[in-house]
Design a protein around this motif. Structure first.
Motif: not given
Ligand code: CTP
Ligand code: MG
Length: 220
Positions: A30-43
């Motif tokens: 997965e794209a680095i951006l995908t990881h970043t979005v997933r890490a921050i979205l729940p918060h």
């Protein structure tokens, strides 16, 4: 509190090199951006991403699983990209914004929670780490005391109206948003950073990111 995360992904990754901007290289498929979005979205209440216009297809592919809405077109410098992002968020009128580098996919719930907690008492909050190495200037002519020095990470959180005003009044290309906030006289609280929340900047950083996930992003 209404908190929007603004992820800046409009750089081209010159120091890393390569055809594709670093935020679209893959880690674990997965794209680095995908990881970043997933890490921050729940918060947060919403996430918006700032991109280069020529990366639209890469952006769509990296975020197709999320309901983020249209990306915002960035500028020639990080500061210009943040400013464009803040202007685009104004109609949403969030109380707070967390400004985060797309190139920091390993941000943790603890870092994000620390910044949000800091915003209860301060206009701004920034995850920081101390400096551990000895510092020298001008080819070992001057030893620089490291006591009191901080390494600033992201997400950097702010009162939305305050940081929007600060960016409107200061269009210089500054290193980060704390610099813009402090130039405007805003209070910024240092919160707990994390060595794992490093910014993928150089090929060595990419190798470190691969080591954390066990994958080669170039084969992802
Ligand atoms: N960024 C941005 N707009 C710019 C420059 C940078 O949105 N004009 C973003 C990058 O995409 C990155 C973050 O700001 O997520 C931190 O910047 P940096 O690590 O310097 O990324 P790049 O500018 O892409 O890399 P380089 O400086 O090596 O070209
Ligand atoms: Mg850069």
């Amino acid at each position: 509190m209404t908190i929007v995360a603004l992820i800046v992904a409009a750089g081209r990754g010159t120091r890393l090199g390569g055809e594709v901007a670093k935020q679209y290289l893959k880690l674990q498929g997965e794209a680095i951006l995908t990881h970043t979005v997933r890490a921050i979205l729940p918060h947060v209440d919403a996430v918006r991403v700032v991109i280069r216009p020529q990366d639209m297809a890469l952006y769509r592919a990296a975020t197709c699983g999320f309901d983020l809405g249209d990306p915002i077109i960035g500028g020639d410098t990080r500061s210009a990209s943040v400013r464009a992002g803040l202007e685009a968020l104004e109609p949403l009128a969030p109380t707070h914004v967390l400004i985060h580098d797309a190139a920091r996919p390993f941000v943790t719930p603890e870092i994000i929670g620390g910044v949000i907690a800091g915003l209860q008492t301060s206009t701004g909050a920034c995850p920081c780490l101390p400096v551990v190495d000895a510092l020298w200037s001008d080819g070992f002519s001057g030893s620089v005391p490291r006591e009191g020095l901080l390494r600033a990470q992201t997400p950097q959180g702010f009162s939305f109206p305050a940081i929007l005003k600060a960016h409107r009044e200061n269009t210089a290309d500054l290193a980060d948003d704390v610099a813009v906030a402090r130039a405007a006289g805003l209070d910024v609280l240092a919160t707990q950073g994390d060595e794992d929340n490093f910014k993928i900047t150089t090929p060595a950083d990419l190798a470190r990111a691969e080591g954390k996930t066990g994958m080669d992003p170039r084969n992802g």
